[in-house]
Design an enzyme around this catalytic site. Structure first.
Site, PDB file in Angstrom:
ATOM      1  N   LYS A  80     -26.165   9.895  -3.993  1.00 47.07           N
ATOM      2  CA  LYS A  80     -25.082  10.200  -3.061  1.00 47.07           C
ATOM      3  C   LYS A  80     -25.074   9.134  -1.970  1.00 47.07           C
ATOM      4  O   LYS A  80     -26.142   8.720  -1.486  1.00 47.07           O
ATOM      5  CB  LYS A  80     -25.321  11.591  -2.462  1.00 47.07           C
ATOM      6  CG  LYS A  80     -24.241  12.113  -1.538  1.00 47.07           C
ATOM      7  CD  LYS A  80     -24.607  13.539  -1.102  1.00 47.07           C
ATOM      8  CE  LYS A  80     -23.566  14.169  -0.217  1.00 47.07           C
ATOM      9  NZ  LYS A  80     -23.927  15.578   0.147  1.00 47.07           N
ATOM     10  N   SER A 158     -20.460  18.725  -0.668  1.00 45.72           N
ATOM     11  CA  SER A 158     -19.989  17.377  -0.399  1.00 45.72           C
ATOM     12  C   SER A 158     -20.461  16.347  -1.426  1.00 45.72           C
ATOM     13  O   SER A 158     -19.963  15.215  -1.457  1.00 45.72           O
ATOM     14  CB  SER A 158     -20.446  16.931   0.996  1.00 45.72           C
ATOM     15  OG  SER A 158     -21.859  16.913   1.095  1.00 45.72           O
ATOM     16  N   SER A 182     -23.933  21.862  -0.600  1.00 46.98           N
ATOM     17  CA  SER A 182     -23.387  20.609  -1.142  1.00 46.98           C
ATOM     18  C   SER A 182     -24.016  20.120  -2.437  1.00 46.98           C
ATOM     19  O   SER A 182     -23.502  19.194  -3.051  1.00 46.98           O
ATOM     20  CB  SER A 182     -23.469  19.505  -0.082  1.00 46.98           C
ATOM     21  OG  SER A 182     -22.583  19.786   0.976  1.00 46.98           O
TER      22      SER A 182
END
Length: 454
Positions: A80, A158, A182
């Site tokens: 990420k 996210s 997330s």
């Protein structure tokens, strides 16, 4: 032999590499080719081709010399885009950071898994500053959920790109962060496994924060076994010590308040079917109210959300300067809500949090807690982009179930448990009290096949 190495589990690919059936260089080249030919260009913010090639060559050399670093050697991983990668600027999904200084060192967990022999393939897209459970990003594009066959649907956030790259078969594992859901939300909406660790299980050095009291890490994988292997690697262990525990007598609590409120019928049906299967295999199921869930919602209504208060403290100067105009206006609006949380209210939230954690631990004890990861399947992207009110309402509902675990510092694993509306995936969230990660992963190992209906 199939070249779809990214679609394999970590365990499957590791077996091929360790037995010299495939070479890490071949694996890396095939995975990068798959990424570069993937139609959705918004999934990655960067492909680390040079770094991945060098790491694959080093892994290949070790294999040929009989010096394997273990089961993760040569396995590709995506990060990420809030994990520092040496020599690259960490964007955290925002263009306002894109021109900032490059990282002088890898994030600690990146370096740790490199030492385990893993190959860093690229950086995945995400909600700006990790502040949304939907995965919509107006700057770098919104990755489309690969499970959708009708209209483009959200990936969940996210860790949006992280969920998509695993679900689409591009990479066997991607690393995410989880502050309010997330990791578990994109895992559920994309039909894969997502493990959120207890806060503090892994070092956060070199990871761009959202709310330091809540931020935790975890992998998105194809199986629970893969998550166990990655967890071992992140803790510097050569081999995992976690093994499956018997399902018979496994105590599972299903809350009868909050988590099923307003849930889609298809989600409830898929979840309850998995519960029935677990009970048939000997798991002990009990249902009762967890008062802390209602108290958390009341606390947020009175004082505001802990995540919002801490996010505002982090971004206060940015929001009052010219950079705010270059941020997603919905992210700006949500973060600014934290300005309303005074210091005394913030301290009141922290005091209440400790009390609620203790209350729930006394109530639940060593039992596990289960409920749907998300109360709905992935909705279409277009209406959410067009309507701020719908965006905020959907975001709140998407985060509702998972954020309870973050507030109470639980660890949790989302496991696919069938499909709901539009044949989209549903997630079964199995959670445990803080620092019971080993027990949780052990239970999830044995429960996974049953929950999946396999």
């Amino acid at each position: 032999m199939s070249k779809s190495f990214g679609a394999m589990s970590v365990a499957q690919l590791s077996s091929l590499i360790q037995t010299a059936a495939v070479d890490p260089i071949e694996v890396t080249e095939a995975v990068i080719d798959g990424i570069e030919s993937y139609a959705d260009r918004s999934v990655f913010t960067a492909i680390l081709k040079d770094r991945a090639t060098e790491e694959a060559k080093a892994s290949s050399k070790r294999m040929k010399e009989g010096r394997s670093r273990g089961m993760l050697d040569g396995i590709p991983i995506a990060w990420k885009d809030l994990f520092d990668i040496k020599g690259r600027t960490t964007t955290a999904g925002s263009t306002v950071l894109a021109s900032g200084p490059v990282a002088q060192a890898d994030a600690t967990v990146v370096a740790t898994l490199e030492q385990a022999g893993m190959v860093s393939i690229g950086c995945t897209n995400m909600s700006e500053f990790a502040f949304s459970g939907l995965g919509i990003n107006p700057h770098y594009g919104t990755p489309h959920n690969p499970r959708s066959s009708d209209v483009p649907r959200i990936p969940g956030g996210s860790s949006s790109g992280a969920g998509v790259v695993v679900a689409a078969g591009l990479v066997p594992v991607a690393m995410g962060t989880d502050t309010g859901g997330s990791v578990r939300i994109p895992a559920a909406l994309n039909g894969i496994v997502g493990y959120k660790a207890t806060w503090g299980r892994y070092p956060m050095t070199g990871v761009y924060p959202l709310a330091k009291s809540l931020d935790s890490l975890g992998p998105l994988t194809r199986t629970v076994q893969d998550a166990v292997w990655i967890d071992a690697g992140m803790r510097g262990a050569a081999v995992p010590s976690i093994v499956a525990r018997p399902l018979k007598g496994l105590d599972i609590v299903i809350p009868d308040n909050v988590v099923l409120d307003g849930a889609e019928a298809g989600v409830v049906a898929a979840f309850e079917t998995a519960v029935d299967w677990l009970a048939a295999e000997g798991a002990s199921i009990s249902r009762f109210r967890i008062p802390a869930f209602d108290e958390i919602l009341a606390l947020m209504a009175t004082y505001g959300a802990l995540v919002t208060a801490e996010a505002f403290a982090l971004h206060r100067e940015r929001l009052s300067g010219p950079q705010a105009a270059d941020m997603d206006h919905r992210v700006v609006m949500r973060i600014k809500l934290g300005e309303k949380t005074s210091l005394s209210n913030y301290l009141a939230i922290l005091d209440a949090r400790e009390k609620l954690i203790a209350d729930v631990e006394r109530l639940v004890g060593d039992s596990f807690v289960a409920f749907p990861t998300v109360a709905h399947v992935a909705p279409p992207i277009a209406p959410l982009e067009a309507n701020d009110d719908l965006f905020f309402a959907t975001n709140g509902k998407t985060l509702r179930n998972t954020m309870l675990g973050n507030f109470l510092d639980w660890c949790g694993v989302s496991i696919p448990c069938g499909t709901g509306d539009a044949d989209m995936p549903v997630g079964f969230l199995l959670s445990a009290m803080r620092k019971r990660d080993e027990a949780l992963l052990s239970a999830a190992l044995s429960a996974e096949a049953v929950i999946r209906g396999e």
